[in-house]
Design a protein around this motif. Structure first.
Motif, short mmCIF file in Angstrom:
data_model
loop_
_atom_site.label_atom_id
_atom_site.label_comp_id
_atom_site.label_asym_id
_atom_site.label_seq_id
_atom_site.Cartn_x
_atom_site.Cartn_y
_atom_site.Cartn_z
N PHE A 87 37.74 33.00 35.68
CA PHE A 87 38.79 33.21 36.68
C PHE A 87 38.93 34.70 37.00
N ASP A 88 39.03 35.54 35.98
CA ASP A 88 39.16 36.97 36.19
C ASP A 88 37.97 37.51 36.99
N SER A 89 36.79 37.04 36.67
CA SER A 89 35.59 37.49 37.38
C SER A 89 35.59 37.01 38.82
N ALA A 90 36.05 35.79 39.05
CA ALA A 90 36.12 35.27 40.42
C ALA A 90 37.02 36.16 41.27
N VAL A 91 38.12 36.59 40.68
CA VAL A 91 39.06 37.48 41.38
C VAL A 91 38.40 38.82 41.66
N ASN A 92 37.71 39.36 40.68
CA ASN A 92 37.19 40.73 40.79
C ASN A 92 35.86 40.83 41.53
#
Length: 171
Positions: A87-92
């Motif tokens: 999730f964090d990577s999808a955002v970033n």
């Protein structure tokens, strides 16, 4: 699980910070990690201003992150810890890139679509090893970007922090 989304979102929001409009950032004007372009698209309103983005309602922040990122990477179907990391990577770095990197880490075809075969491989993998491989792949991706000299230290710090938090979330 919605509890994991709530926890993951709180970590993402800490990483993303509040208002930013750095000319060197290709994302442009950003509030709580949401760019003006993403907010306009999500609201289906091309006329939203930077000023409106600055005061984005918490409900919009929550729903946008859930719909645009968590749901698209199948956060509810990922193992605890992996869900936050992806999730964090999808955002970033975008949903497609995050999906490809977790697929590569899981040893399946990295097509950017988290379908049944990818999800099964992710669910069956050793979660700690998967987070380690995924973190290494993210480091390598960031190092390949032309803006690494400007933002690289922050990106690598974020990868390390997300890895640590993800490992504490393991079931």
């Amino acid at each position: 699980m919605i509890e994991n989304f709530d926890t993951s979102l709180s970590h993402v929001l800490k990483s993303e910070g509040l208002w930013s409009d750095n000319p060197a950032d290709p994302g442009g004007a950003t509030m709580k990690g949401i760019t003006l372009a993403v907010y306009r698209e999500w609201k289906r309103n091309p006329h939203i201003t930077k000023e409106e983005l600055r005061v984005i309602p918490d409900e919009d922040v929550y729903n946008l992150y859930k719909q645009n990122y968590w749901d698209k990477v199948h956060g509810d179907d990922l193992p605890a810890g992996v869900d936050y990391a992806v999730f964090d990577s999808a955002v970033n770095m975008g949903v497609g890139r995050a999906a490809k990197l977790i697929q590569e880490a899981a040893g399946v075809t990295a097509d950017g679509v988290l379908g049944p075969a990818s999800l099964s491989a992710i669910q069956q993998a050793d979660t700690k090893e998967l987070i380690e491989k995924f973190s290494e792949l993210k480091d390598n991706f960031y190092k390949s970007l032309p803006t690494f000299s400007t933002f690289g230290k922050g990106w690598l710090n974020r990868v390390a922090e997300v890895k640590t938090i993800s490992e504490t979330m393991l079931g």
